[in-house]
Design a protein around this motif. Structure first.
Motif, mmCIF file in Angstrom:
data_model
loop_
_atom_site.group_PDB
_atom_site.id
_atom_site.type_symbol
_atom_site.label_atom_id
_atom_site.label_comp_id
_atom_site.label_asym_id
_atom_site.label_seq_id
_atom_site.Cartn_x
_atom_site.Cartn_y
_atom_site.Cartn_z
ATOM 1 N N GLN A 162 0.877 -1.137 -0.137
ATOM 2 C CA GLN A 162 0.118 0.034 -0.061
ATOM 3 C C GLN A 162 0.831 1.169 -0.003
ATOM 4 O O GLN A 162 0.278 2.311 -0.647
ATOM 5 C CB GLN A 162 -0.960 0.047 1.251
ATOM 6 N N SER A 163 2.077 1.108 0.893
ATOM 7 C CA SER A 163 2.917 2.389 0.859
ATOM 8 C C SER A 163 3.593 2.800 -0.606
ATOM 9 O O SER A 163 3.514 3.743 -0.918
ATOM 10 C CB SER A 163 4.142 2.077 1.911
ATOM 11 N N PHE A 164 4.042 1.574 -1.283
ATOM 12 C CA PHE A 164 4.565 1.709 -2.641
ATOM 13 C C PHE A 164 3.450 2.306 -3.486
ATOM 14 O O PHE A 164 3.865 3.523 -4.304
ATOM 15 C CB PHE A 164 5.006 0.325 -3.245
ATOM 16 N N THR A 165 2.196 2.070 -3.459
ATOM 17 C CA THR A 165 1.161 2.625 -4.067
ATOM 18 C C THR A 165 0.906 3.942 -3.976
ATOM 19 O O THR A 165 1.021 4.918 -4.713
ATOM 20 C CB THR A 165 -0.230 1.837 -4.124
ATOM 21 N N SER A 166 0.972 4.297 -2.715
ATOM 22 C CA SER A 166 0.580 5.793 -2.110
ATOM 23 C C SER A 166 1.696 6.541 -2.681
ATOM 24 O O SER A 166 1.573 7.632 -3.312
ATOM 25 C CB SER A 166 0.547 5.700 -0.639
ATOM 26 N N ILE A 167 3.045 6.366 -2.376
ATOM 27 C CA ILE A 167 4.023 7.053 -2.905
ATOM 28 C C ILE A 167 4.303 7.327 -4.302
ATOM 29 O O ILE A 167 4.383 8.424 -4.928
ATOM 30 C CB ILE A 167 5.555 6.553 -2.384
ATOM 31 N N LEU A 182 2.802 -2.330 -12.409
ATOM 32 C CA LEU A 182 3.893 -2.840 -11.365
ATOM 33 C C LEU A 182 3.446 -3.644 -10.125
ATOM 34 O O LEU A 182 4.116 -4.411 -9.497
ATOM 35 C CB LEU A 182 4.387 -1.514 -10.746
ATOM 36 N N LEU A 183 2.104 -3.468 -9.923
ATOM 37 C CA LEU A 183 1.332 -4.322 -8.959
ATOM 38 C C LEU A 183 1.166 -5.512 -9.423
ATOM 39 O O LEU A 183 0.750 -6.550 -8.469
ATOM 40 C CB LEU A 183 0.028 -3.435 -8.216
ATOM 41 N N GLY A 184 0.841 -5.931 -10.560
ATOM 42 C CA GLY A 184 0.527 -7.155 -11.261
ATOM 43 C C GLY A 184 -0.914 -7.355 -11.242
ATOM 44 O O GLY A 184 -1.610 -8.311 -11.325
ATOM 45 N N HIS A 185 -1.403 -6.032 -11.505
ATOM 46 C CA HIS A 185 -2.873 -6.183 -11.516
ATOM 47 C C HIS A 185 -3.476 -6.444 -12.889
ATOM 48 O O HIS A 185 -2.925 -5.758 -13.929
ATOM 49 C CB HIS A 185 -3.518 -4.925 -11.004
ATOM 50 N N ALA A 186 -4.416 -7.344 -13.210
ATOM 51 C CA ALA A 186 -5.179 -7.310 -14.613
ATOM 52 C C ALA A 186 -5.673 -6.223 -15.386
ATOM 53 O O ALA A 186 -5.551 -6.067 -16.488
ATOM 54 C CB ALA A 186 -6.004 -8.671 -14.552
ATOM 55 N N SER A 187 -6.151 -5.050 -14.361
ATOM 56 C CA SER A 187 -6.604 -3.987 -15.021
ATOM 57 C C SER A 187 -6.557 -2.904 -13.997
ATOM 58 O O SER A 187 -6.421 -3.269 -12.699
ATOM 59 C CB SER A 187 -8.162 -4.101 -15.335
ATOM 60 N N THR A 188 -6.730 -1.557 -14.428
ATOM 61 C CA THR A 188 -6.754 -0.581 -13.437
ATOM 62 C C THR A 188 -7.908 -0.614 -12.386
ATOM 63 O O THR A 188 -7.808 0.067 -11.365
ATOM 64 C CB THR A 188 -6.582 0.870 -14.086
ATOM 65 N N THR A 189 -9.117 -1.068 -12.810
ATOM 66 C CA THR A 189 -10.314 -1.452 -11.890
ATOM 67 C C THR A 189 -9.739 -2.066 -10.515
ATOM 68 O O THR A 189 -10.297 -1.837 -9.232
ATOM 69 C CB THR A 189 -11.348 -2.378 -12.671
ATOM 70 N N THR A 190 -9.085 -3.045 -10.690
ATOM 71 C CA THR A 190 -8.415 -3.660 -9.203
ATOM 72 C C THR A 190 -7.664 -2.820 -8.460
ATOM 73 O O THR A 190 -7.830 -2.691 -7.350
ATOM 74 C CB THR A 190 -7.685 -4.935 -9.589
ATOM 75 N N THR A 191 -6.862 -1.999 -9.187
ATOM 76 C CA THR A 191 -5.849 -0.910 -8.482
ATOM 77 C C THR A 191 -7.040 -0.006 -7.795
ATOM 78 O O THR A 191 -6.648 0.504 -6.599
ATOM 79 C CB THR A 191 -5.066 -0.379 -9.434
ATOM 80 N N TYR A 246 -6.964 -0.331 -3.670
ATOM 81 C CA TYR A 246 -5.926 0.678 -3.062
ATOM 82 C C TYR A 246 -6.778 2.212 -3.391
ATOM 83 O O TYR A 246 -5.945 2.887 -3.489
ATOM 84 C CB TYR A 246 -4.789 0.475 -3.918
ATOM 85 N N ARG A 247 -7.922 2.153 -3.459
ATOM 86 C CA ARG A 247 -8.577 3.552 -3.368
ATOM 87 C C ARG A 247 -8.325 4.396 -2.558
ATOM 88 O O ARG A 247 -8.046 5.439 -2.562
ATOM 89 C CB ARG A 247 -9.993 3.301 -3.435
ATOM 90 N N ARG A 248 -7.912 3.957 -1.230
ATOM 91 C CA ARG A 248 -7.254 4.924 -0.163
ATOM 92 C C ARG A 248 -5.871 5.280 -0.178
ATOM 93 O O ARG A 248 -5.585 6.362 0.097
ATOM 94 C CB ARG A 248 -7.266 4.350 1.098
ATOM 95 N N GLN A 249 -5.118 4.669 -1.015
ATOM 96 C CA GLN A 249 -3.757 5.033 -1.390
ATOM 97 C C GLN A 249 -3.493 6.005 -2.488
ATOM 98 O O GLN A 249 -2.508 6.698 -2.857
ATOM 99 C CB GLN A 249 -2.907 3.785 -1.507
ATOM 100 N N LEU A 250 -4.310 5.883 -3.320
ATOM 101 C CA LEU A 250 -4.338 6.689 -4.768
ATOM 102 C C LEU A 250 -4.533 8.162 -4.406
ATOM 103 O O LEU A 250 -5.372 8.404 -3.907
ATOM 104 C CB LEU A 250 -5.338 5.956 -5.861
ATOM 105 N N ARG A 251 -4.111 9.090 -5.239
ATOM 106 C CA ARG A 251 -3.899 10.232 -5.106
ATOM 107 C C ARG A 251 -5.520 10.698 -5.410
ATOM 108 O O ARG A 251 -6.069 10.570 -6.406
ATOM 109 C CB ARG A 251 -3.125 11.046 -6.324
ATOM 110 N N PRO A 252 -6.230 11.281 -4.570
ATOM 111 C CA PRO A 252 -7.397 11.834 -4.673
ATOM 112 C C PRO A 252 -7.748 12.560 -5.596
ATOM 113 O O PRO A 252 -9.044 12.573 -6.204
ATOM 114 C CB PRO A 252 -8.243 12.158 -3.076
#
Length: 385
Positions: free
Chosen positions: A326-331, A345-354, A358-364
């Motif tokens: 989560q920290s990696f995603t947030s930074i 980089l996270l190995g997600h099949a789509s940005t929907t999963t990200t 990780y909605r709390r870690q993404l830039r609002p």
């Protein structure tokens, strides 16, 4: 079917042959109402014809024990097996173990689940209900019971689970500084700065870790690359059952930041020195973060070392190793990295999963576009001199 005047009820019985002493084996049903007694007898006959166990002494504890023995030969990961064993022994047997499996009702299961609501999160309660369903399913397969009453039960809402959180950039740096000189430093450098999952980092091998640019090396994907590749790790394995990553998309090759390269290079040198001093295997070491026996480190050891570092960094002891991701995603998000890049980089099949996980870690607020256009269309554009 006959009427038992002594007990004032109707009795129906079925002969199941004889035992080793040539004594007749019978199973009986009884009820004061003729229709109910007849229905019970029909059900008993149906079980006999279906080859099911018509005895009535097989308990939930017996079913759990049979399931645990069956679990030992499963293909599940060792950690998963241990977790399921713990659930069966700590929750199912104490809560429902004495109940005869054929007498177990959906209401019994719901009452049992309700006792967990004050101490467990909803997801944990669901996991315990799922385990009970698997226990009864095996009993069904072995003919001990006809219906799986747990399938009809729903998990109630439990306590609010602690949401995942992320280190700030300052906390990230503090944790790395606090871990210097400790075995977990290289592990933290890798997970904090690449987003590799804990279950992917623990079984990482030196064969899949390239600390220098490479060309003509057979990659884990089976391809010999004809161009120079930067220093990287091939994330193609995990500690999950079968050694596979969480999803096929999770298989990825991740370039290493300079700090991680330097840290892993130093770690490899120190690893060889320490192992040689203790008389352990020091050549052809397989695992980057292995034990003295050159096997993947246990998750509990990583958790203990991680929490000790967090405390040394001056933070509360309420963080988990999975939150390095989560920290990696947030930074990355704070530094303006596109969500498509983060997902890869996270190995997600789509940005929907990200976005979902990780909605709390993404830039609002995505400001990159506005900041870029401000350079061309500033306030002077509206008020030309």
């Amino acid at each position: 079917m006959y009427f038992d005047r002594t007990n004032n009820c109707w009795v129906g019985s079925v002969s199941l042959g004889t035992d080793q002493q040539a004594r007749r084996i019978r199973r009986s049903v009884r009820d004061r109402d003729y229709r109910k007694a007849s229905a019970k007898l029909d059900e008993l006959l149906e079980e006999v014809e279906a080859g099911r166990d018509v005895g009535n002494r097989y308990t939930v504890a017996d079913a759990a024990q049979d399931w645990l023995e069956h679990l030992a030969s499963s293909t599940l990961a060792k950690g998963t097996v241990e977790e399921l064993r713990c659930i069966a022994r700590k929750w199912i047997v104490p809560g429902l173990g004495r109940t005869r499996l054929k007498k177990l009702t959906t209401e019994d299961v719901e009452v049992w689940l309700q006792t967990m609501t004050a101490v467990l999160a909803t997801t944990s309660i669901r996991k315990r209900l799922g385990t009970l369903r698997r226990v009864i399913k095996l009993a069904q397969a072995h003919g001990h019971v006809r219906d799986n009453v747990a399938d009809l039960a729903d998990a109630p809402r439990g306590t609010e689970g602690r949401p995942s959180k992320a280190f700030t950039l300052d906390q990230d740096q503090a944790v790395l500084r606090a871990s210097m000189g400790h075995p977990i430093h290289a592990y933290l450098a890798l997970t904090l700065l690449t987003g590799v999952r804990p279950e992917e980092a623990r079984p990482l091998t030196w064969r899949h870790t390239h600390l220098n640019p490479v060309r003509g090396v057979l990659c884990s994907c089976g391809t010999v690359h004809d161009k120079d590749l930067p220093a990287h790790v091939e994330v193609w394995h995990s500690v999950r059952g079968g050694g596979d990553t969480k999803t096929p998309k999770s298989r990825r090759t991740v370039a290493l930041p300079r700090y991680v390269i330097a840290t892993l290079t130093k770690h490899r040198t120190e690893q060889r020195q320490i192992r040689a001093e203790h008389g352990w295997k020091s050549e052809d070491i397989e695992y980057v973060f292995g034990t003295r026996y050159d096997t993947p480190e246990k998750a509990q050891v990583i958790r203990d070392q991680f929490r000790a570092v967090v405390v040394r960094a001056g933070l509360a002891n309420e963080w988990a190793p999975r939150e390095t991701r989560q920290s990696f995603t947030s930074i990355l998000s704070d530094l303006g990295a596109p969500i498509e890049t983060i997902a890869d980089l996270l190995g997600h099949a789509s940005t929907t999963t990200t976005r979902t996980v990780y909605r709390r870690q993404l830039r609002p607020v995505i400001t990159t576009g506005a900041e870029t256009l401000d350079q061309v269309f500033g306030t002077d554009f509206l008020n030309p001199e």
